[in-house]
Design a protein around this motif. Structure first.
Motif, PDB file in Angstrom:
ATOM      1  N   TYR A 240      30.917  35.494   4.783  1.00  0.00           N
ATOM      2  CA  TYR A 240      29.969  35.001   5.792  1.00  0.00           C
ATOM      3  C   TYR A 240      30.176  33.526   6.083  1.00  0.00           C
ATOM      4  O   TYR A 240      29.983  33.059   7.207  1.00  0.00           O
ATOM      5  CB  TYR A 240      28.531  35.268   5.339  1.00  0.00           C
ATOM      6  CG  TYR A 240      28.129  34.564   4.054  1.00  0.00           C
ATOM      7  CD1 TYR A 240      27.642  33.262   4.074  1.00  0.00           C
ATOM      8  CD2 TYR A 240      28.225  35.202   2.821  1.00  0.00           C
ATOM      9  CE1 TYR A 240      27.270  32.620   2.905  1.00  0.00           C
ATOM     10  CE2 TYR A 240      27.848  34.568   1.653  1.00  0.00           C
ATOM     11  CZ  TYR A 240      27.367  33.277   1.700  1.00  0.00           C
ATOM     12  OH  TYR A 240      26.999  32.644   0.549  1.00  0.00           O
ATOM     13  N   ALA A 241      30.581  32.745   5.102  1.00  0.00           N
ATOM     14  CA  ALA A 241      30.740  31.302   5.296  1.00  0.00           C
ATOM     15  C   ALA A 241      31.840  30.968   6.297  1.00  0.00           C
ATOM     16  O   ALA A 241      31.820  29.888   6.902  1.00  0.00           O
ATOM     17  CB  ALA A 241      31.035  30.621   3.962  1.00  0.00           C
ATOM     18  N   ALA A 242      32.796  31.892   6.495  1.00  0.00           N
ATOM     19  CA  ALA A 242      33.901  31.642   7.418  1.00  0.00           C
ATOM     20  C   ALA A 242      33.716  32.349   8.755  1.00  0.00           C
ATOM     21  O   ALA A 242      34.631  32.334   9.581  1.00  0.00           O
ATOM     22  CB  ALA A 242      35.216  32.090   6.777  1.00  0.00           C
ATOM     23  N   SER A 243      32.548  32.956   8.980  1.00  0.00           N
ATOM     24  CA  SER A 243      32.393  33.827  10.148  1.00  0.00           C
ATOM     25  C   SER A 243      31.246  33.438  11.064  1.00  0.00           C
ATOM     26  O   SER A 243      30.823  34.243  11.897  1.00  0.00           O
ATOM     27  CB  SER A 243      32.192  35.275   9.675  1.00  0.00           C
ATOM     28  OG  SER A 243      33.241  35.683   8.834  1.00  0.00           O
ATOM     29  N   PHE A 244      30.717  32.231  10.932  1.00  0.00           N
ATOM     30  CA  PHE A 244      29.616  31.822  11.804  1.00  0.00           C
ATOM     31  C   PHE A 244      30.128  31.555  13.216  1.00  0.00           C
ATOM     32  O   PHE A 244      31.280  31.134  13.413  1.00  0.00           O
ATOM     33  CB  PHE A 244      28.938  30.562  11.264  1.00  0.00           C
ATOM     34  CG  PHE A 244      28.130  30.796  10.018  1.00  0.00           C
ATOM     35  CD1 PHE A 244      26.976  31.546  10.050  1.00  0.00           C
ATOM     36  CD2 PHE A 244      28.543  30.264   8.806  1.00  0.00           C
ATOM     37  CE1 PHE A 244      26.230  31.771   8.901  1.00  0.00           C
ATOM     38  CE2 PHE A 244      27.812  30.480   7.647  1.00  0.00           C
ATOM     39  CZ  PHE A 244      26.654  31.236   7.701  1.00  0.00           C
TER      40      PHE A 244
END
Length: 355
Positions: A240-244
């Motif tokens: 999730y941290a790389a997909s905003f």
């Protein structure tokens, strides 16, 4: 879909080939008498994989039924997408019509639910076939919950149990995301019901959901007990941290999509018409006294939708870091599916208020 065929591009994020291979292998196992194969023997270059220990199976069995109509695996796979869209449209129509006693509101909600960028993104870009079935079953689940709260009956309880169990077995992540919203919706709907009889509807709703979880234990127990051995929670490029997304993309205008292109812009955006109708529903419910009966649900749905949309922005990272299922969700844009369902309901609410 009917013009270009099923989405099978071999991009990194596209799951289409994976789902097609699993479907073909399930068909092979069933034909050889193995009706629930926890181990798919020929996946991963013949090493095999324990697919149905960790991935919900029901959407693949739907494809087995569709293959009775055609000998072609890709055509049956295509029909699976088409059928999921139709089931979702009808479910949203019946839910809104049940809520507002207005066919026009039902048609509006159905159109608002299906005509969203997230729907096309999930089909044509991600080929998220099981998730499409999760989104298709969700409005039926809310419709049955409303019926159980308003007019409790034995048949409705059984139908709710079967449907919730089917959602778990179709896309367990969708069941996990929709359940908190469903519970809040049921309580608010019960409080609004003028014919409520004590707390019996809520008790039967709880029993139905627990019963469904028990029925699906043959899938849930291996998933919960053995997932630690297959690194489902590991951090990777798909965390999730790389997909905003950026705010300008989240509220962008419609983006053209060409199925003939290998790579397309990904329209993970909030549709403007649905957003406008949802805001109009909240505004009119506060102004028109005779329509204030729907105001609590509009407020609840609006807050849930706003939170789900906000969770797509990097600003929400502190919330993700404390969310227990954050790594399981993996992609923030998956929250747009439940958000679109709530906004579609609010669009139907606005049309119902106008009439």
């Amino acid at each position: 879909l009917l013009r270009y065929g099923p989405p099978l591009q071999a991009e990194a994020i596209t799951d289409g080939p994976n789902h097609l291979y699993r479907f073909a292998l399930l068909s092979w196992h069933v034909q050889h008498g193995d009706f629930y194969p926890r181990w798919f023997s020929d996946l991963h270059y013949g090493f095999g994989a324990p697919v149905l220990n960790f991935y919900a199976p029901l959407s693949y069995y739907i494809l087995l039924g569709l293959r009775l109509l055609t000998p072609s695996f890709p055509t049956a796979f295509l029909l699976g997408f088409v059928l999921s869209i139709a089931v979702g449209i009808w479910g949203m129509y019946y839910w809104a019509n049940e809520q507002f006693a207005s066919p026009v509101a039902g048609l509006t909600a159905a159109a608002a639910y299906s005509l969203t960028p997230y729907t096309y993104f999930s089909i044509m870009d991600r080929a998220a076939y099981p998730e499409m079935w999760g989104l298709a079953l969700a409005p039926w689940l809310f419709c049955l919950t409303l019926r159980l709260v308003r007019h409790p009956s034995h048949g409705t309880r059984i139908a709710l149990t079967v449907l919730y169990g089917s959602l778990i077995l179709t896309h367990n992540l969708s069941a996990l995301l929709f359940t908190p919203i469903l519970l809040v919706y049921s309580v608010v709907s019960w409080l609004q019901n003028k014919e409520k009889t004590a707390w019996h509807p809520l008790m039967w709703l709880s029993i139905s959901l627990v019963h469904a979880v028990c029925i699906t234990a043959f899938f849930l127990l291996p998933f919960l007990l053995e997932s630690q051995y297959v690194q489902l929670q590991r951090t990777s490029v798909y965390s999730y941290a790389a997909s905003f997304g950026a705010a300008k993309d989240l509220f962008s205008p419609p983006i053209p999509f060409d199925p003939r292109h290998v790579i397309n812009p990904r329209p993970t955006s909030v549709p403007w018409p649905q957003l406008a109708l949802a805001l109009a529903a909240a505004a009119t419910a506060t102004v028109w006294r005779k329509n204030r009966a729907v105001l609590p649900n509009i407020i609840i749905h609006g807050l849930f939708a706003a939170l789900l949309i906000f969770m797509n922005l990097r600003t929400s990272l502190p919330l993700w870091n404390i969310l227990p299922i954050a790594n399981l969700i993996q992609f923030p844009f998956r929250l747009l599916g439940p958000a679109m369902l709530l906004m579609a309901w609010m669009a139907g609410a606005f049309i119902a208020q106008l009439s």
